[in-house]
Structures are given as structure tokens and as C-alpha cells.
Design a protein around this motif. Sequence first.
Motif, PDB file in Angstrom:
ATOM      1  N   ILE A 366       0.836  -1.207   0.000  1.00 12.22           N
ATOM      2  CA  ILE A 366       0.000   0.000   0.000  1.00 12.22           C
ATOM      3  C   ILE A 366       0.869   1.254   0.000  1.00 12.22           C
ATOM      4  O   ILE A 366       0.689   2.167  -0.813  1.00 12.22           O
ATOM      5  N   LEU A 370       1.654   4.320  -2.723  1.00 11.34           N
ATOM      6  CA  LEU A 370       1.410   5.733  -2.444  1.00 11.34           C
ATOM      7  C   LEU A 370       2.663   6.590  -2.633  1.00 11.34           C
ATOM      8  O   LEU A 370       2.640   7.790  -2.358  1.00 11.34           O
ATOM      9  N   ALA A 468      -4.655  12.289   4.440  1.00 13.14           N
ATOM     10  CA  ALA A 468      -4.984  11.534   3.230  1.00 13.14           C
ATOM     11  C   ALA A 468      -4.255  10.200   3.201  1.00 13.14           C
ATOM     12  O   ALA A 468      -4.820   9.168   2.814  1.00 13.14           O
ATOM     13  N   THR A 469      -2.974  10.197   3.630  1.00 12.17           N
ATOM     14  CA  THR A 469      -2.189   8.948   3.635  1.00 12.17           C
ATOM     15  C   THR A 469      -2.743   7.969   4.653  1.00 12.17           C
ATOM     16  O   THR A 469      -2.899   6.770   4.371  1.00 12.17           O
ATOM     17  N   ASP A 471      -5.797   7.869   5.847  1.00 14.61           N
ATOM     18  CA  ASP A 471      -7.116   7.434   5.390  1.00 14.61           C
ATOM     19  C   ASP A 471      -7.002   6.343   4.336  1.00 14.61           C
ATOM     20  O   ASP A 471      -7.696   5.322   4.391  1.00 14.61           O
ATOM     21  N   ALA A 472      -6.068   6.538   3.385  1.00 14.79           N
ATOM     22  CA  ALA A 472      -5.882   5.543   2.333  1.00 14.79           C
ATOM     23  C   ALA A 472      -5.335   4.241   2.911  1.00 14.79           C
ATOM     24  O   ALA A 472      -5.757   3.141   2.525  1.00 14.79           O
ATOM     25  N   LEU A 473      -4.389   4.344   3.839  1.00 16.07           N
ATOM     26  CA  LEU A 473      -3.807   3.143   4.449  1.00 16.07           C
ATOM     27  C   LEU A 473      -4.860   2.340   5.192  1.00 16.07           C
ATOM     28  O   LEU A 473      -4.957   1.113   5.049  1.00 16.07           O
ATOM     29  N   CYS A 474      -5.679   3.023   6.005  1.00 18.13           N
ATOM     30  CA  CYS A 474      -6.722   2.330   6.770  1.00 18.13           C
ATOM     31  C   CYS A 474      -7.745   1.690   5.835  1.00 18.13           C
ATOM     32  O   CYS A 474      -8.166   0.536   6.046  1.00 18.13           O
ATOM     33  N   ARG A 475      -8.150   2.428   4.806  1.00 13.39           N
ATOM     34  CA  ARG A 475      -9.166   1.907   3.882  1.00 13.39           C
ATOM     35  C   ARG A 475      -8.655   0.665   3.153  1.00 13.39           C
ATOM     36  O   ARG A 475      -9.356  -0.350   3.056  1.00 13.39           O
ATOM     37  N   GLU A 476      -7.400   0.709   2.665  1.00 17.94           N
ATOM     38  CA  GLU A 476      -6.858  -0.428   1.926  1.00 17.94           C
ATOM     39  C   GLU A 476      -6.584  -1.624   2.832  1.00 17.94           C
ATOM     40  O   GLU A 476      -6.558  -2.767   2.365  1.00 17.94           O
TER      41      GLU A 476
END
Length: 546
Positions: A366, A370, A468-469, A471-476
Amino acid sequence: MAIISLNYAYLERLTGTDRKTILERLPMIGSDIERTFDDHVDVEFFPDRVDLYSTEGVARAMRGFLGIEEGLPEYPVTPSGISFTVDPALRQIRPYLGSAVIRNVHLDEAGIESLMGLQESLHWAIGRGRRKVAIGVHDLDKVRPPFRYIASPRDRRFVPLDFQDELSMEEILEQHPKGRDYAHLVDAFDRFPLIVDADDNVLSFPPIINGELTKVTTETRNILLDCTGTDPKSVRMAASIICTALAEAGATIESVDIDGTPYPDLSPAERIVSVDACRRLIGIDIDAEEMAALLQKMRFGAEPLPDGQVRVLVPPYRADIMHDWDIFEDVAVAYGFDNIDAALPQTFTTGKEHPIAVVENEVRSILTGLGYLEVMPFTLTSERVLYGQMRREVSPDLLRVSKPISEDQSVVRTDILPLLMEILEINCHRELPQRLFATGDIIRGVKTMQSVAAVSIHPGADFSEAYATMDALCRECGLSPEFVESADPAFIEGRRGDVLVNGKKVGVFGEVHPEVLVAFSLEHPVAALELDLRAVPGYPARPGTP
């Protein structure tokens, strides 16, 4: 591991055989031949065999391994009549001293090169960068006993090694290359360690530099050895290794009286070991007589006993013998690893990727996607980096190293983010932007867990990037987090957030506080985050070390 240069002519003279035989058999005593030249060979040895860090030590081992001279080497020590006194004021500075007089020295350039190489290698392997032990060798004929080891005023002046002019001890720390390298070992003290003779001539400023007066040359015939340090066992071992190496070159050893105690003690240590335990561990069928013969090849004294045991005399230079297994390892070396039959293991298992490794690999994928680059910071660090420079309170779960080798490696990391800040500091001269991440073990109390941290440094780094980072990490990773305002002092108030999963804090993110940036000598803003991987689906449920 240390790389030792072995001069062919000197090695052949000490070993009693030709270089071809030596080079063919050297790897079988636990070494790697790195490079060969016309006049010497560079050989790498493991850090446990510090007695092999000189041509003399290698020659002694090879004579036994090749069957030229087996059994325990004997190093008689006679009194020199020379004494040393130790200043009680050194107790809190550098309290321990070891010494010896080494006479009838006949060193050519190859011998001096071997001695200096051994000295520096011991500074690294035993001395831990001279903190635990520093070694000085002096031309005894240029000074007059008795000698004193004193706590000296910092303004004392003398000519340091390889210099022509007198400098004060404080100036040596500023101007001499060795002074600049090792000033951190003494500059906190009001007084400095110093070795002087009966006429107040300076021999040495340990652990920094010797005096030019007692420089050892090819004309030197008698040597005074000094080993100073903070650990008595390490001081004793360093002195023993130096003395026995020079004895192998034909010198004789005499003891020095240090506050009433003769030094050095080159008598062997005795151990009784089990033949059956050796057979089980190595997997070879030998009896007590065969085991004793193999140990004699490795330069031990060894005598079979009637009850299936062997009496072993360990040479004074063998710093690595701490357990019976260490002796069994030498039995295997003498037997020859190439002579042990290869066999398939009796049990077979099927391996698979550990669940934690699966989670970590997912996180790596992930963050790499990014635009972050993975780094691998050390597990050991300092309280200053973990908490002081991060403006955080010291955690009660901090695990300290009982005997650290330096202040920079005195605790086990409880977070990864501070270590990434340290890496940014080291790479501050590199072009921006820099985006780094690391994942791995952290230790809190006595429990091991896994975490991931990421940092981004460039002129536009801010809270939005960190948010943003994260949020993306948690979502993925399949998390459904709640982001709330944080109170972490490492970040700017109003530009920081905590990550909650099922009401429990599992991470933090935000824009790093300016005081933290200054503490790490950074000139640009940093967006950062850290996440506890125990919150990620797929992480094994059992607590503690996996």
C-alpha cells in the motif's frame, strides 16, 4: 566481522609451512579469504575469535590445525620488578588498568603492522570503540619506572603520537584526528586519564592517543603494555591476547605490579566436558581419547577421563569459550566439517507465510503504491530520540538494555516514527521530497507487536497529506476507523489526529511540531503517521511475541 591482512613471509615463518597449504586450510578454521595479493592476503574472521586478529594468532592456530604443533601453548610469566599505581580519582572515569612488560621484541615492518592491526581490531571487537578497553604499546627503554595512572588536569601538555608540537589534552580532543574521533568518551569529565613515568613523562592519554615519546619502531626491543577500560574482564582479555601474540613472535612476558597485584595472569582455565553431550550435538561417533586429540589440534590442553569426560585447559587468549558448546564447536572444526556425513533430517515440515508477515507485506504494498520508500531503522535506539526530541513523555513500558554498548543504543524502540525522523536528519542534504516508511517490531514492556510509520518531508507537507495517507492506508487495510483530535505533543495543535478502531486508539497522524523539526535539524515541514498493525484484519489474535 574483521578483515585481517596477513603478510605471506611473516605468516610462513611463524607457521612453519608454505602459503599454499595455509590458504587451502584457512577456510576450515572459520574464515573467508577476501582478497589475495602478491605479498599478503586479506582474511575475514568472526568477531568471536578475536585471538585470530593477528598474523601471530593465525599462525598459532594453523600450526595446531595442520598438526605441526598441538596442545596448549605455554606462556611463562616472570616478575619484572616494575610497578604501576592507580589514582583513586579514576574510579568514576576509567578505573581499570592491565599491564605487562614484553621483552626481546624483534618486530620488522610486517610485525609492527600486525601488532597495530591487532590493537585496532581489539578496540572494535572487545573495546566497543575504545569505551570498554583502550590499548597502548610503548617503547619501555624511552621511559623510567615506576609508572602512574592518574586523573590529570585537562590543561596538561605533551606531544601526541604522529605530531611534532605539544598540545594540551583539551587541544588534542579538538585538533588530533583520534581526539576528534574519541572525545565523546572523556569530555564530560573534569579530569582526564593519563599515564606517566617516574620523570613525569607522558606515555598515554587513554583512550585517546599515546605520546610520541614512546612510539614503537623496528628498533624497539622492550614494550610496556597498558590496557585501560571500564570493564575488568575485557581489560584482562585484551592484555592476554596482546601478550600471547607477541610471545608467539619470540618475545618473553614479564608481570607488572599494579597496586600490589601482579599482571597479567596467562594461566589456562579448566573445564570438564561430556563426550556424550558432544556426540549428541555434533552427530559424530568419537570417544574420549579421540575428542581429546581433536581439542589438542585446536590448541587446547585436553586429557581423557575414565568416566566419559574430558578435562580441557582453555588458553588465556580464547575470549569466546563461555559454554561447553563452544568447546564442542572446536571439536567439529578439528574433525572437519567436510568429514561429517550429510544426512536428511528425520522430520519434515511444510512452511507457510506467517500471518504477521502477510499483514506487513500488505502494508508495504500500500505505502509503496502511495509513493513511499521503505527503510529499515535499528531496533535499538536512545531515550533522547524516542522521547526527548519528539516532545513526548517517557513511556512506563520502555525496555532498557542492561549493558548498552553506547548511549545511542540503550533502549528498545517503542515507536518507529522517531527513527524515521532520525533518518530524515541523516539525509537532510538529499533532494526533496522524501517519503519514507518502515514496518516491524516494537517492544512495550516485555511484549512484541508490530507497527508501521511513514513520513513525508517537502515545503508543502501538511496535515492534509498526513490525513490523506492515513485514510488511504486504513481503507486499503480493511479498517473502519474514527478520526478524532489528538493531544500528541509531537504534532502541531489543531493539525493532529488519533485513529480509533472500536473505540481504541491504534494510531496517530499529523503535521510534526516545529520544535521536533528543530531537534532533528530539519528545515522543512513533515507530515507523519504511525499505525498499530494489531488493528489490521488478519493479524493473529494472541497477544505478545508471535
